[in-house]
Enzyme design. Structure first.
Site, PDB file in Angstrom:
ATOM      1  N   HIS A 139      -7.542  -4.386  10.221  1.00  0.00           N
ATOM      2  CA  HIS A 139      -7.244  -4.188   8.791  1.00  0.00           C
ATOM      3  C   HIS A 139      -5.990  -4.949   8.383  1.00  0.00           C
ATOM      4  O   HIS A 139      -5.105  -5.213   9.187  1.00  0.00           O
ATOM      5  CB  HIS A 139      -7.164  -2.693   8.431  1.00  0.00           C
ATOM      6  CG  HIS A 139      -5.930  -1.973   8.867  1.00  0.00           C
ATOM      7  ND1 HIS A 139      -5.930  -0.627   9.184  1.00  0.00           N
ATOM      8  CD2 HIS A 139      -4.637  -2.364   9.020  1.00  0.00           C
ATOM      9  CE1 HIS A 139      -4.703  -0.254   9.495  1.00  0.00           C
ATOM     10  NE2 HIS A 139      -3.906  -1.281   9.419  1.00  0.00           N
ATOM     11  N   ASN A 143      -7.793  -2.411  14.347  1.00  0.00           N
ATOM     12  CA  ASN A 143      -9.182  -2.607  13.922  1.00  0.00           C
ATOM     13  C   ASN A 143      -9.341  -3.819  13.007  1.00  0.00           C
ATOM     14  O   ASN A 143     -10.387  -4.016  12.402  1.00  0.00           O
ATOM     15  CB  ASN A 143      -9.711  -1.338  13.227  1.00  0.00           C
ATOM     16  CG  ASN A 143      -8.965  -1.026  11.930  1.00  0.00           C
ATOM     17  OD1 ASN A 143      -8.059  -1.759  11.534  1.00  0.00           O
ATOM     18  ND2 ASN A 143      -9.339   0.060  11.276  1.00  0.00           N
ATOM     19  N   ASP A 146       0.817  -1.208   0.000  1.00  0.00           N
ATOM     20  CA  ASP A 146       0.000   0.000   0.000  1.00  0.00           C
ATOM     21  C   ASP A 146       0.856   1.266   0.000  1.00  0.00           C
ATOM     22  O   ASP A 146       2.083   1.203   0.189  1.00  0.00           O
ATOM     23  CB  ASP A 146      -0.968  -0.006   1.192  1.00  0.00           C
ATOM     24  CG  ASP A 146      -0.321  -0.512   2.483  1.00  0.00           C
ATOM     25  OD1 ASP A 146       0.915  -0.507   2.567  1.00  0.00           O
ATOM     26  OD2 ASP A 146      -1.050  -0.907   3.400  1.00  0.00           O
ATOM     27  N   GLU A 182      -9.755  -1.548   5.289  1.00  0.00           N
ATOM     28  CA  GLU A 182     -10.361  -1.242   6.583  1.00  0.00           C
ATOM     29  C   GLU A 182     -11.624  -2.094   6.788  1.00  0.00           C
ATOM     30  O   GLU A 182     -12.148  -2.663   5.812  1.00  0.00           O
ATOM     31  CB  GLU A 182     -10.736   0.245   6.633  1.00  0.00           C
ATOM     32  CG  GLU A 182      -9.571   1.203   6.408  1.00  0.00           C
ATOM     33  CD  GLU A 182      -8.612   1.299   7.602  1.00  0.00           C
ATOM     34  OE1 GLU A 182      -8.551   0.357   8.426  1.00  0.00           O
ATOM     35  OE2 GLU A 182      -7.906   2.316   7.699  1.00  0.00           O
TER      36      GLU A 182
HETATM   37  C1  F6R Z   1       1.347  -1.231   6.159  1.00  0.00           C
HETATM   38  C2  F6R Z   1       0.100  -1.936   6.296  1.00  0.00           C
HETATM   39  C3  F6R Z   1      -0.693  -1.935   7.561  1.00  0.00           C
HETATM   40  C4  F6R Z   1       0.151  -2.260   8.794  1.00  0.00           C
HETATM   41  C5  F6R Z   1      -0.704  -2.249  10.057  1.00  0.00           C
HETATM   42  C6  F6R Z   1       0.120  -2.502  11.303  1.00  0.00           C
HETATM   43  O1  F6R Z   1       1.939  -1.461   4.892  1.00  0.00           O
HETATM   44  O2  F6R Z   1      -0.313  -2.508   5.355  1.00  0.00           O
HETATM   45  O3  F6R Z   1      -1.735  -2.867   7.447  1.00  0.00           O
HETATM   46  O4  F6R Z   1       0.752  -3.514   8.623  1.00  0.00           O
HETATM   47  O5  F6R Z   1      -1.348  -1.030  10.169  1.00  0.00           O
HETATM   48  O6  F6R Z   1       0.976  -1.439  11.494  1.00  0.00           O
HETATM   49  P1  F6R Z   1       2.009  -1.436  12.728  1.00  0.00           P
HETATM   50  O7  F6R Z   1       2.944  -2.547  12.508  1.00  0.00           O
HETATM   51  O8  F6R Z   1       2.680  -0.083  12.627  1.00  0.00           O
HETATM   52  O9  F6R Z   1       1.180  -1.593  13.949  1.00  0.00           O
END
Ligand code: F6R
Length: 253
Positions: free
Chosen positions: A138, A136, A67, A143
């Protein structure tokens, strides 16, 4: 189908395990799906360490990141392209021509999403997709509410996701939109490894593992994958219904 849950003691153990799987795949040409975020930093640090010690070459690795934010100037310090350079790409012998990132500065994000899907197919699909998980539930920037059949597209970020990522942005506002691989795009990977560490992920991990497969918890879609593993530390499994021993696979459906 079964979703394997691997419970390790600490976040460092999680990083060691996931990096070990990467290092195994790096012995031959491979296509890896990459994630960003705090959870991935110790994983990439281990890969850089292995490269510096002469134990790994990244020359034949092709990568696709999950992403990217929409609306950041190219090279913005909080962009995922910058994150990947600083965490991994600038420190290993990766071939820049094999690195694929979503370009969110393009005038037509829908065309960019289609280009990305095509590029993944042309590369032969993803051998191993690394994921983190949002508090959440995701995965990527899919989301809660995202269709399980979704493919790469432009999405609106949940307020909780923007809050969680605010620390990457100094005083600037966190973008409201992002381009992300879809849930179905992620499920096309031949193998998936989701890393989850710390107590803030316990609820999301419990929903993903013990709950029904539902768009309300995008990570629950992994239950439908033939080779998905959630690699967690003890804090991240505190919300599971029943205790699991180290490495025990658990059937969820
Ligand atoms: C980032 C992504 C997100 C993160 C998720 C966890 O490329 O795709 O889904 O993996 O938000 O983020 P952290 O590891 O910062 O808690």
């Amino acid at each position: 189908m079964s979703l394997r849950v691997l419970v390790l003691d600490t976040a460092a153990d999680v990083a060691r395990h996931v990096a070990g799987r990467f290092l195994h795949l790096l012995r031959r040409p491979c296509v890896l799906g990459l994630a960003t975020g705090s959870t991935t930093l110790p994983i990439y640090a281990r890969l850089v360490e292995a490269h510096r010690a002469g134990r790994a070459s990244f020359r034949h690795m092709t990568t696709f990141n999950l992403d990217e934010y929409v609306g950041l100037v190219p090279g913005h310090p909080a962009s995922f392209v910058r994150f990947m350079r600083e965490a991994l790409f600038d420190h290993v012998d990766i071939d820049p021509a094999r690195v694929h990132l979503l370009d969110s500065a393009v005038p037509d994000p829908a065309a960019e999403a289609e280009r990305y899907e095509r590029a993944i197919r042309t590369a032969g699909g993803i051998d191993l997709q690394l994921l983190g998980i949002g508090a959440n539930g995701h995965i990527g920037f899919n989301e809660p509410g995202s269709a399980l059949s979704s493919r790469t597209r432009c999405v609106t970020l949940a307020p909780s996701t923007r809050d969680a990522n605010r620390h990457f942005f100094d005083s600037e506002p966190v973008p409201r939109q992002a381009l992300t691989m879809g849930i179905a795009t992620i499920l096309d990977a031949r193998e998936i490894m989701l890393a989850a560490t710390g107590p803030s992920k316990a609820r999301a991990v419990a929903c993903a593992v013990d709950g029904p497969i539902t768009p309300e918890c995008p990570a629950s879609a992994l239950q439908a994958h033939a080779a998905a593993t959630i690699v967690c530390d003890r804090e991240a499994v505190a919300g599971l219904d029943h205790p699991r021993s180290n490495g025990a696979p658990c059937a969820t459906s």
